[in-house]
Motif scaffolding. Structure first.
Motif, PDB file in Angstrom:
ATOM      1  N   VAL A 134      23.098  69.164  14.812  1.00  0.00           N
ATOM      2  CA  VAL A 134      21.666  69.124  14.519  1.00  0.00           C
ATOM      3  C   VAL A 134      20.792  69.411  15.729  1.00  0.00           C
ATOM      4  N   GLY A 135      21.367  69.388  16.931  1.00  0.00           N
ATOM      5  CA  GLY A 135      20.577  69.728  18.104  1.00  0.00           C
ATOM      6  C   GLY A 135      19.924  68.528  18.753  1.00  0.00           C
ATOM      7  N   THR A 136      19.129  68.787  19.803  1.00  0.00           N
ATOM      8  CA  THR A 136      18.506  67.715  20.593  1.00  0.00           C
ATOM      9  C   THR A 136      17.011  67.907  20.735  1.00  0.00           C
ATOM     10  N   GLY A 181      29.069  61.444  40.050  1.00  0.00           N
ATOM     11  CA  GLY A 181      28.963  62.669  39.275  1.00  0.00           C
ATOM     12  C   GLY A 181      27.539  62.924  38.812  1.00  0.00           C
ATOM     13  N   THR A 182      27.359  64.079  38.240  1.00  0.00           N
ATOM     14  CA  THR A 182      26.046  64.451  37.684  1.00  0.00           C
ATOM     15  C   THR A 182      26.243  64.917  36.252  1.00  0.00           C
ATOM     16  N   ILE A 183      25.226  64.718  35.438  1.00  0.00           N
ATOM     17  CA  ILE A 183      25.310  65.109  34.028  1.00  0.00           C
ATOM     18  C   ILE A 183      24.018  65.800  33.621  1.00  0.00           C
ATOM     19  N   THR A 184      24.144  66.813  32.782  1.00  0.00           N
ATOM     20  CA  THR A 184      22.981  67.588  32.337  1.00  0.00           C
ATOM     21  C   THR A 184      23.005  67.687  30.811  1.00  0.00           C
ATOM     22  N   PHE A 185      21.872  67.299  30.169  1.00  0.00           N
ATOM     23  CA  PHE A 185      21.724  67.413  28.723  1.00  0.00           C
ATOM     24  C   PHE A 185      20.790  68.580  28.419  1.00  0.00           C
ATOM     25  N   ASP A 186      21.138  69.360  27.406  1.00  0.00           N
ATOM     26  CA  ASP A 186      20.242  70.414  26.919  1.00  0.00           C
ATOM     27  C   ASP A 186      19.290  69.788  25.902  1.00  0.00           C
ATOM     28  N   ARG A 187      18.071  69.457  26.360  1.00  0.00           N
ATOM     29  CA  ARG A 187      17.113  68.718  25.523  1.00  0.00           C
ATOM     30  C   ARG A 187      16.284  69.629  24.620  1.00  0.00           C
TER      31      ARG A 187
END
Length: 595
Positions: free
Chosen positions: A550-552, A575-581
Motif C-alpha cells: 500500500v505504500g508509505t 547502523g543507519t536506516i532509510t525509509f521511502d516516505r
C-alpha cells in the motif's frame, strides 16, 4: 566480562596478587625456554629440489587432466615442502597460484584469498616476474567474483605494472575492461579493447593461446557494443569474428560463449527464431563440454527463449541441474577443506617432531628446573582459577536469575496486555452459550484464532536465535515462513555474504529487524511481491527491502506499523536506516551497518 573482572580485582587484593605472581612466574619460564631455543642445535639444511619437482609434476598432471581435487592435494604438498624464506620461492608461489585457481573454480573465494595472501611476502624473491603477475591477477579475479570491483581494478593494475610482454599486458587490459563491464562502464571497456583488437598480438611463449585471447577480447568488445546500444553492426562483427576464431580452436567450452553472445544479440534485436536457435546451441555445447555451471545458465536462457510447452519440459531438467550443482559444489568444498586441513596437520606434526629432536638434549638438562616452575605455576593457576570460578559462578547465577525475572515479568506484562481482553471476551461468549448458532460459533473460532496468533508471535519474538553455522538456514527459514500463495519473496546476494564474519550480536539484531519488517508486511502492506537484497560494500552490509504493497504516503505509517523499533535496533549497532516516505506504489527501506 572484562569490567566485571576489573571491579572484582579492585575489591579482592589477594586474588590480584596471585594473578600478578602467576604472570611473573610464567614470564620467567618463557625467558628460560627462549634461551634454550637460542642455544638449540641448528637444523641441517636439506636439499628437497628433487622431491618438490616430483610432487609438482604429479600436481600438473592431475590439473591438466581435470582432476582438480587431486591437483589441489599435490600442489598443497609442494608448497609445504618449500621454505620460501630460504629457498624454492618460485615453486612456493607457483603452487599457491594454482591452488587459488582451483579454489576459485569451485567458488571457495574466502579460502582462495587466505591462500594467496601467503604468497605476497615472497613475490620479490621469485626469479620470474610471471609469478607476481599471476598472483596479482588471481587476487583481482577473487575481488571481482565477490563484487568488490574497486579492489579488483587495484590488483589488475598492479599486475599491469609488473607485466613485461605485450601479449601479457594486452591480456591484463582485457581483464580490466571486463571489470568495467561488471560496473556497467561499457564505454571505458570499449576504450580499452578497441586499440587491442586493431593488432593481432601473439603469445610468443605459447602461440596456441593467441587465438583464445583474441576470441575472448572480441567477445567482450561485442558485448560492450551491445550493452551501450547504437552499435548493432559493430557488435555483430565482433561476435562473428570471435566465432570464426573459435572454429579454428575446436574447443567446445569456447563455443558456449559464442552462441550465448548471439543469443543476447538476437534478444536485443528481436529475432525469436535465431534467438532460440543460438540458445539451443549454447546449451548443447555446455553439455558437451561437461560444464555444469554453464549448462544450468544456458538452460535457463533456453527456457526463456522457447515456447511455453517446451519450457515446462526444460524447467524440470533445470531444477534437477541446480540441485545437483549445489550438492557437487558443497561436496567439492568439503573435500578441499579436508585436503588443506590434513596437509596443515601433517606440516604441524612434522615441525613438532623436528623441534623435539633438535631440543631433546637441552630439555633434559633443564627438565628439573622447568618441572619445579611448572608445578608451582599449575598450583597457582588452579588455585586462582578455582577461586575465580566459584566467585564468578555465584555472581553469574545471581545475574542470570535477575535476568530471568526481568524477562518473565516483561513477557507476563505482554501476555496480560495483549491476551487478557481476548480471553475475557471468549470466556463470556462461552458462558452465554448458544454456541450452536452459526454467528456465535464463528465468533468463538475467530477469538481462538486471534489468541493463538498473538501467543505464537510472542513466542517467536522471545525465542532463542542460533548464531552458529546454522544461522543461515534459520534466517532463510524465518523469511520463507512469510511466503504464501499470494506473497512471493525474492532474495538476492544472500549467499555472497560471509556470514561467519558477522558478530553474534549483529546477527541477532539483523534477524529481529527482518522479522519485524516481514511481520509489518504481513499485517499492513497487502503486498504480493517482496524483494530483499544483500550487498557488502567497503565492509558494510547493506540490506534493501521493497514490496508492492500500500505504500508509505501516510506520514504516520512508520509509527503505526511498529517500524520505530526497527530503527532503534539498527542504531544500537552503529547502523543507519532509510525509509521511502513518499512512495504510493509500495514500501521500501534500506539499512546499513558495519561488519
Amino acid at each position: 566480562m572484562a569490567k566485571n573482572l576489573l571491579r572484582f580485582f579492585q575489591k579482592n587484593y589477594i586474588a590480584f596478587g596471585l594473578v600478578v605472581l602467576f604472570i611473573a612466574l610464567a614470564f620467567t619460564f618463557c625467558m628460560q625456554f627462549s634461551e634454550a631455543k637460542e642455544r638449540q642445535i641448528k637444523h641441517i639444511k636439506k636439499d628437497r629440489s628433487i622431491e618438490i619437482k616430483q610432487m609438482q609434476k604429479k600436481a600438473f598432471s592431475f590439473f591438466d587432466s581435470g582432476k582438480f581435487d587431486s591437483a589441489l592435494f599435490y600442489f598443497n604438498k609442494t608448497q609445504l615442502l618449500c621454505v620460501p624464506k630460504e629457498d624454492y620461492p618460485d615453486e612456493y608461489v607457483e603452487s599457491l597460484n594454482y591452488m587459488v585457481e582451483i579454489l576459485q573454480r569451485y567458488g571457495n573465494y574466502y579460502e582462495a584469498e587466505t591462500t594467496l595472501i601467503k604468497a605476497f611476502p615472497y613475490l620479490e624473491k621469485t626469479s620470474n616476474i610471471k609469478y607476481a603477475v599471476n598472483a596479482y591477477t588471481f587476487m583481482g579475479y577473487n575481488y571481482m567474483y565477490t563484487y568488490d570491483y574497486e579492489k579488483a581494478l587495484y590488483y589488475h593494475k598492479k599486475a599491469l605494472k609488473k607485466a613485461v610482454s605485450t601479449f601479457r599486458k594486452s591480456r591484463i587490459l582485457a581483464e580490466i575492461a571486463f571489470v568495467y563491464m561488471q560496473q556497467k562502464k561499457y564505454q571505458k571497456a570499449i576504450d580499452l579493447l578497441e586499440p587491442i583488437v586493431k593488432y593481432k598480438i601473439e603469445d610468443k611463449i605459447t602461440p596456441s593461446k593467441t587465438n583464445y585471447q583474441r576470441a575472448a577480447i572480441l567477445y567482450n568488445l561485442g558485448l560492450s557494443y551491445l550493452r551501450i546500444g547504437n552499435h548493432r553492426e559493430a557488435a555483430f562483427k565482433c561476435f562473428k569474428e570471435s566465432q570464426d576464431l573459435t572454429f579454428t580452436l575446436n574447443d567446445d567450452y569456447e563455443f558456449i560463449s559464442n552462441y550465448y553472445a548471439f543469443y543476447l544479440y538476437y534478444s536485443k534485436y528481436y529475432n525469436p527464431k535465431l534467438k532460440k536457435l543460438n540458445a539451443e546451441k549454447a546449451y548443447y555445447y555446455a553439455k558437451k563440454a561437461k560444464s555444469a555451471i554453464n549448462e544450468t545458465e544456458m538452460l535457463a536462457n533456453l527456457i526463456e527463449a522457447d515456447n511455453a510447452e517446451n519450457s515446462k519440459k526444460y524447467w524440470k531438467v533445470y531444477i534437477k541441474k541446480v540441485d545437483s550443482l549445489a550438492i557437487s559444489r558443497k561436496t567439492a568444498k568439503n573435500q578441499f577443506a579436508d585436503i588443506i586441513y590434513n596437509s596443515r596437520k601433517d606440516r604441524d606434526e612434522n615441525l613438532e617432531l623436528k623441534t623435539q629432536k633438535a631440543e631433546r638434549e637441552l630439555e633434559l638438562e633443564r627438565q628439573k628446573n622447568h618441572n619445579i616452575i611448572l608445578y608451582i605455576s599449575i598450583v597457582l593457576v588452579l588455585s586462582t582459577l578455582l577461586f575465580l570460578f566459584f566467585r564468578l559462578s555465584k555472581k553469574g547465577k545471581r545475574e542470570k536469575n535477575e535476568a530471568i525475572y526481568i524477562s518473565e515479568t516483561r513477557i507476563s506484562k505482554k501476555l496480560d496486555a495483549e491476551l487478557a481482553n481476548d480471553l475475557y471476551h471468549t470466556i463470556n461468549l462461552i458462558k452465554k452459550g448458544n454456541l450452536e448458532q452459526s454467528e456465535n460459533k464463528d465468533q468463538l473460532l475467530n477469538n481462538l484464532e486471534n489468541i493463538y496468533s498473538k501467543t505464537r508471535n510472542i513466542s517467536k519474538e522471545n525465542s532463542f536465535i542460533i548464531t552458529d553455522e546454522n544461522y543461515i538456514s534459520e534466517l532463510k527459514e524465518m523469511i520463507s515462513g512469510y511466503k504464501t500463495n499470494k506473497v512471493n519473496i525474492l532474495m538476492q546476494g544472500f549467499d555472497a555474504v560471509r556470514w561467519n564474519q558477522i558478530e553474534k550480536n549483529k546477527k541477532i539484531i539483523l534477524y529481529r529487524v527482518l522479522q519485524e519488517v516481514f511481520l509489518n508486511m504481513k499485517k499492513h502492506s497487502e503486498a504480493t511481491l517482496v524483494s530483499t537484497t544483500f550487498k557488502i560494500i567497503e565492509k558494510n552490509l547493506i540490506v534493501t527491502y521493497a514490496d508492492n504493497g500500500v505504500g508509505t504516503a501516510n506520514k504516520n505509517f512508520i509509527l503505526k506499523n511498529g517500524l520505530q523499533n526497527v530503527e532503534n535496533r539498527i542504531k544500537t549497532i552503529n547502523g543507519t536506516i532509510t525509509f521511502d516516505r513518499n512512495s504510493d506504489k509500495g514500501f521500501r527501506l534500506s539499512f546499513t551497518f558495519p561488519i
